[in-house]
Write a protein that holds these residues in place. Sequence first.
Motif, PDB file in Angstrom:
ATOM      1  N   UNK A   1       0.463  -1.317  -0.103  1.00 18.28           N
ATOM      2  CA  UNK A   1      -0.073   0.264  -0.099  1.00 18.28           C
ATOM      3  C   UNK A   1       0.803   1.374  -0.116  1.00 18.28           C
ATOM      4  N   UNK A   2       1.945   1.381  -0.874  1.00 17.28           N
ATOM      5  CA  UNK A   2       2.677   2.780  -0.731  1.00 17.28           C
ATOM      6  C   UNK A   2       1.897   3.913  -2.018  1.00 17.28           C
ATOM      7  N   UNK A   3       1.914   4.879  -1.060  1.00 18.95           N
ATOM      8  CA  UNK A   3       1.597   5.766  -2.396  1.00 18.95           C
ATOM      9  C   UNK A   3       2.096   7.110  -2.816  1.00 18.95           C
ATOM     10  N   UNK A   4       2.213   7.515  -3.587  1.00 16.71           N
ATOM     11  CA  UNK A   4       3.152   9.129  -4.547  1.00 16.71           C
ATOM     12  C   UNK A   4       3.206  10.313  -3.349  1.00 16.71           C
ATOM     13  N   UNK A   5       3.559  10.330  -3.307  1.00 15.76           N
ATOM     14  CA  UNK A   5       3.221  11.921  -2.952  1.00 15.76           C
ATOM     15  C   UNK A   5       1.604  12.471  -3.066  1.00 15.76           C
ATOM     16  N   UNK A   6       1.540  12.427  -4.181  1.00 15.80           N
ATOM     17  CA  UNK A   6       0.371  13.444  -4.480  1.00 15.80           C
ATOM     18  C   UNK A   6      -0.934  11.925  -4.416  1.00 15.80           C
ATOM     19  N   UNK A   7      -0.635  10.285  -3.860  1.00 14.63           N
ATOM     20  CA  UNK A   7      -1.357   9.838  -3.670  1.00 14.63           C
ATOM     21  C   UNK A   7      -1.781  10.540  -1.832  1.00 14.63           C
ATOM     22  N   UNK A   8      -0.081  11.031  -0.945  1.00 13.24           N
ATOM     23  CA  UNK A   8      -0.827  11.016   0.450  1.00 13.24           C
ATOM     24  C   UNK A   8      -0.900  11.859   0.216  1.00 13.24           C
ATOM     25  N   UNK A   9      -1.067  13.534  -0.476  1.00  5.52           N
ATOM     26  CA  UNK A   9      -1.278  14.781  -0.293  1.00  5.52           C
ATOM     27  C   UNK A   9      -2.818  14.494  -0.523  1.00  5.52           C
TER      28      UNK A   9
END
Length: 70
Positions: free
Chosen positions: A3-11
Amino acid sequence: MNNLLTISGAAYFLRTTAATVKRWVKSEELPAVVMPDGSLRFERSELAEWVQSRKQSAIEQDKGGVSYDG
């Protein structure tokens, strides 16, 4: 590390901007995984824990605030 998120996903998950996420990582407020290519990823479970800890911290700060005795 699922479940790793990118920066945009984390935002999106944190309901903020990518710039704010980057600022939090740079100030070491937000945990991130640095990938071999230098990009950042975020574990969804760690973000959820981080949000909870910030909420708890805000609640504890409010308890030490002004008392209203009507």
